[in-house]
Motif scaffolding. Structure first.
Motif, short mmCIF file in Angstrom:
data_model
loop_
_atom_site.label_atom_id
_atom_site.label_comp_id
_atom_site.label_asym_id
_atom_site.label_seq_id
_atom_site.Cartn_x
_atom_site.Cartn_y
_atom_site.Cartn_z
N GLY A 92 -46.19 20.19 32.31
CA GLY A 92 -45.88 19.85 33.69
C GLY A 92 -46.22 18.43 34.08
O GLY A 92 -46.07 18.06 35.24
N THR A 93 -46.65 17.62 33.11
CA THR A 93 -46.94 16.21 33.38
C THR A 93 -45.97 15.33 32.60
O THR A 93 -45.32 15.79 31.65
CB THR A 93 -48.38 15.84 32.99
N PHE A 94 -45.90 14.06 32.98
CA PHE A 94 -45.00 13.15 32.25
C PHE A 94 -45.52 12.82 30.86
O PHE A 94 -44.80 12.25 30.04
CB PHE A 94 -44.77 11.87 33.06
N TRP A 95 -46.80 13.21 30.58
CA TRP A 95 -47.38 12.91 29.27
C TRP A 95 -46.81 13.79 28.16
O TRP A 95 -46.72 13.35 27.01
CB TRP A 95 -48.90 13.06 29.32
N LEU A 96 -46.44 15.04 28.47
CA LEU A 96 -45.94 15.91 27.41
C LEU A 96 -44.64 15.39 26.80
O LEU A 96 -44.54 15.29 25.57
CB LEU A 96 -45.77 17.35 27.94
N PRO A 97 -43.61 15.04 27.61
CA PRO A 97 -42.43 14.42 26.99
C PRO A 97 -42.76 13.15 26.20
O PRO A 97 -42.18 12.91 25.14
CB PRO A 97 -41.54 14.10 28.20
N PHE A 98 -43.69 12.35 26.72
CA PHE A 98 -44.08 11.11 26.03
C PHE A 98 -44.57 11.40 24.62
O PHE A 98 -44.13 10.77 23.65
CB PHE A 98 -45.16 10.40 26.85
N PHE A 99 -45.47 12.37 24.48
CA PHE A 99 -46.03 12.65 23.16
C PHE A 99 -45.06 13.42 22.26
O PHE A 99 -45.08 13.24 21.04
CB PHE A 99 -47.35 13.40 23.30
N MET A 100 -44.20 14.25 22.84
CA MET A 100 -43.24 14.99 22.01
C MET A 100 -42.25 14.05 21.34
O MET A 100 -41.70 14.38 20.28
CB MET A 100 -42.51 16.03 22.86
N ARG A 101 -42.02 12.89 21.92
CA ARG A 101 -41.11 11.92 21.29
C ARG A 101 -41.66 11.43 19.95
O ARG A 101 -40.90 11.07 19.05
CB ARG A 101 -40.87 10.74 22.23
N PHE A 102 -43.00 11.39 19.80
CA PHE A 102 -43.59 10.98 18.52
C PHE A 102 -43.19 11.93 17.40
O PHE A 102 -43.12 11.53 16.24
CB PHE A 102 -45.12 10.93 18.63
N LEU A 103 -42.96 13.18 17.74
CA LEU A 103 -42.58 14.19 16.74
C LEU A 103 -41.08 14.18 16.45
O LEU A 103 -40.64 14.84 15.51
CB LEU A 103 -43.02 15.57 17.21
N GLY A 104 -40.32 13.48 17.27
CA GLY A 104 -38.89 13.36 17.01
C GLY A 104 -37.99 14.01 18.04
O GLY A 104 -36.76 13.97 17.90
N VAL A 105 -38.55 14.64 19.08
CA VAL A 105 -37.73 15.26 20.12
C VAL A 105 -37.05 14.17 20.93
O VAL A 105 -37.69 13.21 21.35
CB VAL A 105 -38.57 16.16 21.04
N LYS A 106 -35.74 14.32 21.17
CA LYS A 106 -34.99 13.36 21.98
C LYS A 106 -35.06 13.83 23.44
O LYS A 106 -34.45 14.83 23.80
CB LYS A 106 -33.55 13.27 21.49
N ILE A 107 -35.79 13.11 24.26
CA ILE A 107 -36.02 13.51 25.64
C ILE A 107 -35.64 12.37 26.58
O ILE A 107 -36.05 11.22 26.38
CB ILE A 107 -37.50 13.89 25.87
N GLY A 108 -34.86 12.69 27.59
CA GLY A 108 -34.42 11.69 28.56
C GLY A 108 -35.50 11.36 29.59
O GLY A 108 -36.67 11.71 29.43
N LYS A 109 -35.08 10.75 30.67
CA LYS A 109 -36.01 10.32 31.72
C LYS A 109 -36.29 11.46 32.70
O LYS A 109 -35.44 12.28 32.97
CB LYS A 109 -35.40 9.13 32.47
N ARG A 110 -37.52 11.46 33.22
CA ARG A 110 -37.95 12.39 34.27
C ARG A 110 -37.70 13.85 33.90
O ARG A 110 -37.28 14.66 34.72
CB ARG A 110 -37.27 12.04 35.60
N VAL A 111 -37.94 14.17 32.64
CA VAL A 111 -37.83 15.56 32.18
C VAL A 111 -39.13 16.29 32.48
O VAL A 111 -40.22 15.76 32.25
CB VAL A 111 -37.52 15.61 30.67
N TRP A 112 -39.03 17.53 32.98
CA TRP A 112 -40.21 18.35 33.30
C TRP A 112 -40.32 19.45 32.25
O TRP A 112 -39.44 20.30 32.13
CB TRP A 112 -40.07 18.94 34.69
N LEU A 113 -41.40 19.42 31.49
CA LEU A 113 -41.63 20.39 30.42
C LEU A 113 -42.83 21.26 30.76
O LEU A 113 -43.92 20.75 31.00
CB LEU A 113 -41.91 19.68 29.09
N ASN A 114 -42.62 22.57 30.77
CA ASN A 114 -43.74 23.50 30.88
C ASN A 114 -43.75 24.42 29.66
O ASN A 114 -44.08 25.59 29.74
CB ASN A 114 -43.62 24.33 32.16
#
Length: 205
Positions: A92-114
């Protein structure tokens, strides 16, 4: 082993504040945890993923092949280390998409991940301003007739995937799509833009 090492180091570095300096312990413990436990467990997994697997691709592999064992090993380490000790706290924070990109997930802007329920990371693409609610998951592999089949899951922009919905591989979800909780997107399905869906298997509203 990683858990034991991180725990021992965390206790060793914080124990000095237990003797009368409790306010320093309260202030500094979160930073020690982040630097000694959370980030090392995450980047340990990232390095292993890129060294042992590289980039996930669409493929089919016999169930007992070395590639499957390595893939399942990375999944197990991911779920046991960074998810438990780091990523679940970032939901639920902007940090989760940020770190998931290191693993290779392609994530756009302002994505909300729970959710952290992502395995073959490179096979997942999530568009801008999309919401993935609690414990929903793009399931990018299945075992069929003793064959592990890996495919992509593409989710468009401004789309809402509600709680505990599963999206099977080779599926594509358009822009501004809403999927109700506890739904199942079957493999190979294409959901058009500006539509709503529910059910297991999926049906249009």
């Amino acid at each position: 082993t990683v858990v034991i090492i991180c725990s021992v180091l965390f206790i060793a570095y914080t124990s000095t504040y237990l003797e009368g300096n409790i306010h320093y312990l309260i202030l500094l413990a979160p930073f020690y945890y982040l630097g000694i436990v959370a980030l090392p467990s995450f980047f340990f997994t990232v390095i292993l993923k890129w060294v042992l697997i590289g980039k996930y691709k669409k493929t089919e592999m016999p169930m007992y092949s070395m590639k499957v064992w390595l893939s399942e090993g990375i999944t197990t380490i991911y779920e046991a280390l960074p998810v438990q000790f780091f990523l679940d706290f970032l939901r639920g924070t902007f940090w989760l998409p940020f770190f998931m990109r290191f693993l290779g997930v392609k994530i756009g802007k302002r994505v909300w991940l729970n959710t952290t329920d992502i395995t073959e990371f490179d096979m997942v693409s999530i568009g801008d301003e999309t919401m993935l609610n609690e414990d929903c998951g793009p399931q990018t592999h299945l075992f069929e007739d003793r064959i592990m089949k890996i495919g992509s899951v593409k989710i468009g922009k401004q789309t809402t995937i509600n709680s505990r919905t599963i999206i099977l591989y080779d599926s594509e979800i358009g822009n501004n799509v809403n999927i109700d909780p506890l739904s199942l997107v079957m493999k190979g399905e294409v959901l058009s833009d500006n539509t709503s869906w529910y059910g297991s298997p999926l049906r249009g509203k």
